[in-house]
Design a protein around this motif. Structure first.
Motif, PDB file in Angstrom:
ATOM      1  N   SER A 224      11.490  39.748  43.922  1.00  0.00           N
ATOM      2  CA  SER A 224      11.714  40.382  42.625  1.00  0.00           C
ATOM      3  C   SER A 224      13.119  40.171  42.084  1.00  0.00           C
ATOM      4  O   SER A 224      13.369  40.410  40.914  1.00  0.00           O
ATOM      5  N   ALA A 225      14.078  39.772  42.942  1.00  0.00           N
ATOM      6  CA  ALA A 225      15.506  39.651  42.601  1.00  0.00           C
ATOM      7  C   ALA A 225      16.158  40.998  42.357  1.00  0.00           C
ATOM      8  O   ALA A 225      17.310  41.073  41.959  1.00  0.00           O
ATOM      9  N   GLU A 226      15.434  42.094  42.605  1.00  0.00           N
ATOM     10  CA  GLU A 226      16.025  43.431  42.463  1.00  0.00           C
ATOM     11  C   GLU A 226      17.025  43.665  43.592  1.00  0.00           C
ATOM     12  O   GLU A 226      16.722  43.399  44.762  1.00  0.00           O
ATOM     13  N   GLY A 227      18.199  44.156  43.233  1.00  0.00           N
ATOM     14  CA  GLY A 227      19.218  44.370  44.242  1.00  0.00           C
ATOM     15  C   GLY A 227      19.961  45.667  44.024  1.00  0.00           C
ATOM     16  O   GLY A 227      19.794  46.350  43.018  1.00  0.00           O
ATOM     17  N   ALA A 384      20.100  40.753  43.156  1.00  0.00           N
ATOM     18  CA  ALA A 384      20.640  40.166  44.379  1.00  0.00           C
ATOM     19  C   ALA A 384      20.304  38.681  44.405  1.00  0.00           C
ATOM     20  O   ALA A 384      19.130  38.312  44.388  1.00  0.00           O
ATOM     21  N   GLY A 385      21.343  37.852  44.437  1.00  0.00           N
ATOM     22  CA  GLY A 385      21.128  36.419  44.533  1.00  0.00           C
ATOM     23  C   GLY A 385      20.887  35.964  45.960  1.00  0.00           C
ATOM     24  O   GLY A 385      20.354  34.878  46.187  1.00  0.00           O
ATOM     25  N   TYR A 386      21.293  36.802  46.936  1.00  0.00           N
ATOM     26  CA  TYR A 386      21.116  36.506  48.347  1.00  0.00           C
ATOM     27  C   TYR A 386      20.515  37.733  49.020  1.00  0.00           C
ATOM     28  O   TYR A 386      20.541  38.834  48.473  1.00  0.00           O
ATOM     29  N   GLU A 387      20.006  37.553  50.219  1.00  0.00           N
ATOM     30  CA  GLU A 387      19.515  38.714  50.957  1.00  0.00           C
ATOM     31  C   GLU A 387      20.662  39.685  51.221  1.00  0.00           C
ATOM     32  O   GLU A 387      20.502  40.902  51.098  1.00  0.00           O
TER      33      GLU A 387
END
Length: 555
Positions: A224-227, A384-387
């Motif tokens: 989802s790219a939700e961070g 969030a572009g990364y974990e």
């Protein structure tokens, strides 16, 4: 400008993208509209605001840097920069309750950009009191980076003061523009030089496994790219010990922080082979020192951690890794990721880097301009572009503010806090007793489904040739042949096996749009891509638009 194509009637310049821009454009096409690709500078302004001076200053900075009046189109070879006249931007003002300011900033940041139409920069004012505003400067990453944002804010402040005082701003001349850099990069990174860089990175990344962190939830099929961001501090006393230790070991403070971060990731993955992304400024020419553009070039820093290895020896490994990477830093990040993708046999567009470490080494600046006090704010994009991404920056007191950004698909806030506390503990342990073995004991077991070792891909059996028969199948065969320079393309020949990649996949999507008048998301085309699969999909979309299409397809 150097080596550009100019469309004289419209006073538009068309130039190649830099490697970084091409990669960002591809990412945006694969997953459009994500705030992950936005670079934000938010500033709290206290005092009487001259909005006209601010707006004039904004347009002066945008006009001065061509990257800020650039949009992007796709030609036959790939994306290109299209540099037109500077747009006239306005600064809107929105009244916001102070209690809702953080949410208002996040909402402003998340408004998507259109890379083809632009503009790719905007400035909004959120008024929280008669003489209190939050200025939110948002730019798409394809035209800027972190250092460029700092340049923008500094120039905007200088212009604001000048216009407020009724004079013209005095800004240093720009020897070149970003397009010149992009052309130079394309001409410079070719032949033997590019081959030597590629050889180094292939050796450095050979066999590098993906990071399999122990997560609170399994990886979703569609991220989802939700961070979210957990904020914590590295105390001034500990920072002082880190810096003293770094001097004694003849390394940088960043290398000590990276050592601790590698240990943290080893504990939360059970792995000993850790690869972390870290950005480099990428400004390899003095002419670009004060230029706004997308210069940053992340590096893949791979370190092998052994059990019972003393911290000092682990730091020496980190130092060697960093030294080699710095020496070969001109190799474009997207090409390094492609090496990893090929190494792992992963599909095009699959993320290959899971963790990032950023160390900001510039202390905060106390800005005042024409009666305004500036207080920099950190805008949370809630993406969030990364974990995991750890960002460290000095707070002016000797301590570091730390921001642990994490994917909400994978982690809970409690886990992020646990990781932050563990990072500080690891860092303290390293500097307290460098001769002691580093504790790599796993904190959690990674999810079972993520611990399976990758198996060599089976050699595909030769697929029997099936010739296209319907008009749609025959046209798709022509498109495959044109894009991939392939001869005989059968119904079941896989697009990627024939040589397709992310860029040609986007070109395929566009050719389908042109020929059949139907639209696909690129994500719709990232699994099995062959004529047998695509033809019915195209027909189905055509039927949704024109029921008579079935007659045309099957005369």
């Amino acid at each position: 400008m150097t080596d550009v194509h100019q469309e004289e009637e419209q006073d538009v310049f068309v130039v190649p993208t830099s490697f970084a821009q091409q990669s960002m454009w591809l990412e945006n096409e694969l997953d459009p509209g994500q705030a992950t690709y936005h670079v934000v500078a938010a500033v709290r302004l206290a005092g009487a605001l001259d909005r006209d001076a601010l707006e004039r200053g904004l347009n002066t900075v945008v006009a001065r840097h061509e990257a800020l009046h650039t949009v992007f189109e796709l030609d036959d070879d790939g994306p290109v920069q299209v540099i037109g006249p500077a747009p006239v931007l306005t600064v809107g003002v929105t009244d916001v309750d102070p209690a809702a300011a953080e949410a208002a900033v996040a909402a402003e940041v998340r408004v998507p950009f259109d890379l083809e139409r632009g503009p790719l920069v905007r400035l909004a004012l959120l008024r929280t009191a008669p003489e209190e505003h939050i200025a939110v400067l948002t730019m798409h990453h394809i035209v800027t980076d972190g250092l460029s944002s700092a340049i923008f804010v500094a120039e905007l402040a200088a212009c604001y003061v000048a216009y407020h005082e009724g004079r013209e701003p005095e800004l240093p001349p720009l020897p070149i523009q970003y397009a010149d850099f992009a052309v130079w990069q394309r001409e410079n990174l070719t032949g033997a030089k590019l081959a030597a860089l590629e050889e180094y990175w292939k050796g450095s990344l050979a066999g590098a496994p993906a990071l399999t962190l122990a997560t609170d939830r399994p990886h979703p099929a569609v991220p989802s790219a939700e961070g979210a961001t957990h904020v914590f501090a590295v105390p001034a006393a500990l920072v002082g010990e880190v810096e003293a230790f770094a001097r004694a070991e003849r390394v940088t403070a960043f290398m000590v922080f990276l050592t601790a971060f590698d240990v943290l990731l080893a504990r939360y993955s059970g792995q000993r082979d850790i690869t972390v992304v870290s950005p480099m400024a990428g400004r390899v020419r003095p002419e670009v020192e004060n230029l706004i553009g997308f210069f940053v070039n992340p590096l893949l820093l791979r370190v092998d951690l052994d059990d019972a290895l003393p911290a000092r020896e682990l730091l020496a490994r980190v130092r060697a890794t960093c030294a080699g990477a710095y020496e070969h830093q001109e190799f474009p990040f997207e090409l390094a990721l492609e090496i990893l993708r090929a190494e792992r046999g992963a599909p095009a567009g699959t993320p290959q880097a899971q963790a990032m470490l950023v160390l900001q080494n510039q202390p905060p600046v106390d800005l005042r301009a024409a009666g305004l006090a500036f207080e920099p704010l950190r805008a949370d994009t809630r993406t969030a572009g990364y974990e995991l991404a750890l960002d460290l920056e000095p707070d002016g007191t000797g301590a570091y503010r730390a921001f642990l950004e994490y994917s909400r698909d994978l982690f809970d806030e409690a886990t992020a806090k646990e990781m932050a506390d563990a990072f500080v503990d690891v860092l303290a342990g390293i500097v307290a007793d460098p001769a002691a073995p580093v504790d790599l004991a796993a904190v959690r077991e990674p999810p079972r489904q993520r611990t399976v070792e990758p198996q060599p891909e089976p050699v595909a059996a030769e697929v029997a040739y099936r010739a296209p028969e319907t008009p749609i199948e025959i046209e798709l065969q022509e498109v495959f042949g044109e894009l991939l320079s392939a001869g005989r393309v059968g119904m079941d020949d896989d697009f990627f096996v024939l040589g397709g990649d992310s860029l040609s996949l986007i070109q395929l999507r566009n050719r389908i749009r042109e020929r059949f008048g139907v639209e696909f998301r690129v994500r719709d085309l990232t699994t099995r891509v062959d004529i047998a699969t695509l033809a019915p999909m195209v027909l189905r979309r055509m039927l949704e638009q024109d029921p008579d299409a079935s007659v045309k397809e099957n005369p």
